[in-house]
Scaffold this motif. Structure first.
Motif, PDB file in Angstrom:
ATOM      1  N   ALA A 175      18.412  42.601 -23.550  1.00 32.44           N
ATOM      2  CA  ALA A 175      18.870  43.453 -24.386  1.00 32.44           C
ATOM      3  C   ALA A 175      19.746  42.605 -25.291  1.00 32.44           C
ATOM      4  CB  ALA A 175      19.838  44.614 -23.533  1.00 32.44           C
ATOM      5  N   GLY A 176      20.379  41.709 -24.728  1.00 32.74           N
ATOM      6  CA  GLY A 176      21.561  41.014 -25.640  1.00 32.74           C
ATOM      7  C   GLY A 176      20.740  40.291 -26.694  1.00 32.74           C
ATOM      8  N   ALA A 177      19.606  39.685 -26.253  1.00 33.23           N
ATOM      9  CA  ALA A 177      18.644  38.984 -27.239  1.00 33.23           C
ATOM     10  C   ALA A 177      18.374  40.082 -28.210  1.00 33.23           C
ATOM     11  CB  ALA A 177      17.733  38.238 -26.650  1.00 33.23           C
ATOM     12  N   GLY A 178      17.889  41.286 -27.948  1.00 29.91           N
ATOM     13  CA  GLY A 178      17.392  42.378 -28.902  1.00 29.91           C
ATOM     14  C   GLY A 178      18.557  42.659 -29.715  1.00 29.91           C
ATOM     15  N   LEU A 179      19.783  42.782 -29.359  1.00 26.82           N
ATOM     16  CA  LEU A 179      20.980  43.196 -30.053  1.00 26.82           C
ATOM     17  C   LEU A 179      21.179  42.165 -31.050  1.00 26.82           C
ATOM     18  CD1 LEU A 179      23.107  45.242 -30.389  1.00 26.82           C
ATOM     19  CD2 LEU A 179      24.575  44.013 -28.686  1.00 26.82           C
TER      20      LEU A 179
ATOM     21  N   GLY B 158      23.749  26.978 -12.494  1.00 22.54           N
ATOM     22  CA  GLY B 158      22.772  26.027 -12.685  1.00 22.54           C
ATOM     23  C   GLY B 158      21.284  26.424 -13.231  1.00 22.54           C
ATOM     24  N   LYS B 159      21.051  27.929 -13.514  1.00 26.17           N
ATOM     25  CA  LYS B 159      20.038  28.394 -13.997  1.00 26.17           C
ATOM     26  C   LYS B 159      20.305  29.607 -14.688  1.00 26.17           C
ATOM     27  CE  LYS B 159      18.774  30.508  -9.539  1.00 26.17           C
ATOM     28  NZ  LYS B 159      17.789  30.689  -8.628  1.00 26.17           N
ATOM     29  N   LEU B 160      19.530  30.403 -15.344  1.00 28.13           N
ATOM     30  CA  LEU B 160      19.524  31.759 -15.885  1.00 28.13           C
ATOM     31  C   LEU B 160      18.812  32.688 -15.159  1.00 28.13           C
ATOM     32  CD1 LEU B 160      19.143  30.856 -19.874  1.00 28.13           C
ATOM     33  CD2 LEU B 160      21.179  31.123 -18.540  1.00 28.13           C
ATOM     34  N   PHE B 161      19.089  33.826 -15.451  1.00 31.02           N
ATOM     35  CA  PHE B 161      18.340  34.979 -14.683  1.00 31.02           C
ATOM     36  C   PHE B 161      17.837  35.985 -15.569  1.00 31.02           C
ATOM     37  CE2 PHE B 161      21.818  33.235 -12.128  1.00 31.02           C
ATOM     38  CZ  PHE B 161      21.134  33.048 -10.973  1.00 31.02           C
ATOM     39  N   PRO B 162      16.649  35.662 -15.877  1.00 38.59           N
ATOM     40  CA  PRO B 162      15.749  36.855 -17.103  1.00 38.59           C
ATOM     41  C   PRO B 162      15.997  38.084 -16.478  1.00 38.59           C
ATOM     42  CG  PRO B 162      14.791  34.755 -16.984  1.00 38.59           C
ATOM     43  CD  PRO B 162      15.880  34.651 -15.754  1.00 38.59           C
ATOM     44  N   GLY B 163      16.235  39.110 -17.154  1.00 41.19           N
ATOM     45  CA  GLY B 163      16.300  40.411 -16.890  1.00 41.19           C
ATOM     46  C   GLY B 163      16.877  41.289 -17.992  1.00 41.19           C
ATOM     47  N   PRO B 164      16.858  42.527 -17.708  1.00 33.24           N
ATOM     48  CA  PRO B 164      17.181  43.692 -18.607  1.00 33.24           C
ATOM     49  C   PRO B 164      18.465  43.219 -19.510  1.00 33.24           C
ATOM     50  CG  PRO B 164      16.617  44.720 -16.659  1.00 33.24           C
ATOM     51  CD  PRO B 164      16.732  43.212 -16.451  1.00 33.24           C
ATOM     52  N   HIS B 165      19.609  42.918 -18.861  1.00 31.91           N
ATOM     53  CA  HIS B 165      20.720  42.382 -19.422  1.00 31.91           C
ATOM     54  C   HIS B 165      20.640  41.438 -20.392  1.00 31.91           C
ATOM     55  CE1 HIS B 165      25.089  42.422 -19.977  1.00 31.91           C
ATOM     56  NE2 HIS B 165      25.159  41.166 -19.859  1.00 31.91           N
TER      57      HIS B 165
ATOM     58  N   ALA C 117      25.290  50.267 -25.651  1.00 30.46           N
ATOM     59  CA  ALA C 117      25.723  50.936 -24.601  1.00 30.46           C
ATOM     60  C   ALA C 117      24.845  51.083 -23.364  1.00 30.46           C
ATOM     61  CB  ALA C 117      25.685  52.414 -25.270  1.00 30.46           C
ATOM     62  N   TRP C 118      23.661  50.928 -23.384  1.00 29.33           N
ATOM     63  CA  TRP C 118      22.562  50.702 -22.415  1.00 29.33           C
ATOM     64  C   TRP C 118      22.975  49.286 -21.841  1.00 29.33           C
ATOM     65  CZ3 TRP C 118      18.513  47.146 -21.342  1.00 29.33           C
ATOM     66  CH2 TRP C 118      17.782  47.750 -20.226  1.00 29.33           C
ATOM     67  N   GLN C 119      23.312  48.269 -22.521  1.00 31.29           N
ATOM     68  CA  GLN C 119      23.339  47.024 -21.990  1.00 31.29           C
ATOM     69  C   GLN C 119      24.777  46.811 -21.071  1.00 31.29           C
ATOM     70  OE1 GLN C 119      24.457  43.756 -24.681  1.00 31.29           O
ATOM     71  NE2 GLN C 119      23.455  42.151 -23.682  1.00 31.29           N
ATOM     72  N   LEU C 120      25.732  47.468 -21.710  1.00 31.81           N
ATOM     73  CA  LEU C 120      26.957  47.397 -20.900  1.00 31.81           C
ATOM     74  C   LEU C 120      26.584  47.909 -19.410  1.00 31.81           C
ATOM     75  CD1 LEU C 120      29.624  48.977 -23.585  1.00 31.81           C
ATOM     76  CD2 LEU C 120      29.314  46.393 -22.748  1.00 31.81           C
ATOM     77  N   THR C 121      25.847  49.030 -19.250  1.00 28.14           N
ATOM     78  CA  THR C 121      25.542  49.434 -17.710  1.00 28.14           C
ATOM     79  C   THR C 121      24.789  48.374 -17.135  1.00 28.14           C
ATOM     80  OG1 THR C 121      23.347  50.684 -18.626  1.00 28.14           O
ATOM     81  CG2 THR C 121      25.575  51.886 -18.645  1.00 28.14           C
ATOM     82  N   THR C 122      23.853  47.458 -17.655  1.00 25.04           N
ATOM     83  CA  THR C 122      23.025  46.554 -16.973  1.00 25.04           C
ATOM     84  C   THR C 122      24.234  45.593 -16.694  1.00 25.04           C
ATOM     85  OG1 THR C 122      22.551  45.319 -18.961  1.00 25.04           O
ATOM     86  CG2 THR C 122      21.332  47.432 -18.008  1.00 25.04           C
ATOM     87  N   GLY C 123      25.394  45.077 -17.277  1.00 28.90           N
ATOM     88  CA  GLY C 123      26.153  44.115 -17.143  1.00 28.90           C
ATOM     89  C   GLY C 123      27.228  44.323 -15.873  1.00 28.90           C
ATOM     90  N   TRP C 124      27.246  45.664 -15.494  1.00 32.84           N
ATOM     91  CA  TRP C 124      28.490  46.054 -14.594  1.00 32.84           C
ATOM     92  C   TRP C 124      28.062  45.330 -13.238  1.00 32.84           C
ATOM     93  CZ3 TRP C 124      32.903  47.557 -14.379  1.00 32.84           C
ATOM     94  CH2 TRP C 124      33.776  48.151 -13.161  1.00 32.84           C
TER      95      TRP C 124
END
Length: 259
Positions: A198-202, A188-195, A239-246
């Motif tokens: 990083a996705g937006a930057g990608l 019901g909401k988003l969680f702004p953070g590194p992941h 590659a870095w984003q994958l680590t934040t998604g784990w």
């Protein structure tokens, strides 16, 4: 009683008495009970939110990490094709430089023929033959580069790189949007953070790389450099984003159910 009092008290149907009795006998308990029930149900309904079905279940929640993991590998493959095409395109200049370093062949068709001519001619020239033989490693390098360029041309790395790049931009952008939508459906909401950042930057880097293509097709080296820099940076960020998604994946497995 004066005239005004008579007018004010005129009530032949005794309506005032009936109204007074109804007002006195009206019971507010059912109304209050209804209001209390509605007030109790409202927070529950708001907290539950809409039922998204499979869109908030584990199946589609795991679709995002699975697709993005595959997209990362696909991105690496596309980058490899890009460097192979760059190698094919610039190899001609390297071959030309090497050919200029070869000694004068004296009209012979190739280096080996020139060596044979210097050694077995009417007047053998051992010094020339020695100089020509010293150039054999250079000729071997030229031959290897010619064979490599021919092989890359047969593979069609240029067209493959272009096709994979277009598909990568489509799939990557699609599932970069699908991920936040799935999160919103579940929580019901988003969680702004590194992941998320990083996705937006990608996506921005993919767009920048794609925007350079028209200029690259016209031979603009600056556009090529920006294209390469954007894609290499994108792979590193990916590659870095994958680590934040784990950690997010662990929470999905913990709090969702099949399907």
């Amino acid at each position: 009683m004066d005239k005004n009092e008579k007018i004010a008290s005129f009530d032949p149907l005794n309506l005032a008495e009936v109204h007074s009795q109804k007002s006195t006998n009206f019971d507010m308990k059912p109304v209050m009970a209804s209001l209390v029930a509605l007030a109790a149900l409202a927070p529950v309904a708001n907290a539950a939110g809409p039922d998204w079905g499979i869109f908030e279940g584990r199946t589609l929640s795991l679709l995002h990490p699975a697709m993005m993991g595959g997209t990362f590998l696909f991105s690496c493959s596309t980058a490899l094709l890009g460097f192979q095409y760059r190698r094919q395109r610039t190899m001609g200049d390297d071959i030309s430089v090497l050919k200029k370093s070869l000694p004068n062949l004296g009209g012979a068709s190739n280096l080996n023929a020139a060596i044979a001519q210097a050694e077995t001619g009417e007047t053998p020239d051992t010094a020339l033959a020695f100089t020509l033989k010293a150039a054999l490693p250079i000729q071997a390098e030229i031959d290897a580069m010619l064979a490599e360029r021919k092989d890359l041309s047969k593979k069609g790395v240029k067209d493959s790189h272009f096709s994979q790049g277009a598909l990568l931009a489509f799939i990557g952008t699609t599932f970069a949007i699908e991920g936040p939508l799935n999160t919103y459906a579940r929580a019901g909401k988003l969680f702004p953070g590194p992941h998320l950042y990083a996705g937006a930057g990608l996506v921005v880097l993919w767009a920048a790389a794609a925007a350079c293509v028209p200029a690259m097709q016209k031979g603009n080296d600056t556009a090529r450099s920006i294209h390469i820099a954007a894609n290499v940076s994108g792979i590193g960020l990916f590659a870095w984003q994958l680590t934040t998604g784990w950690p997010i994946l662990q929470k999905v497995l913990q709090f969702t159910q099949w399907p």
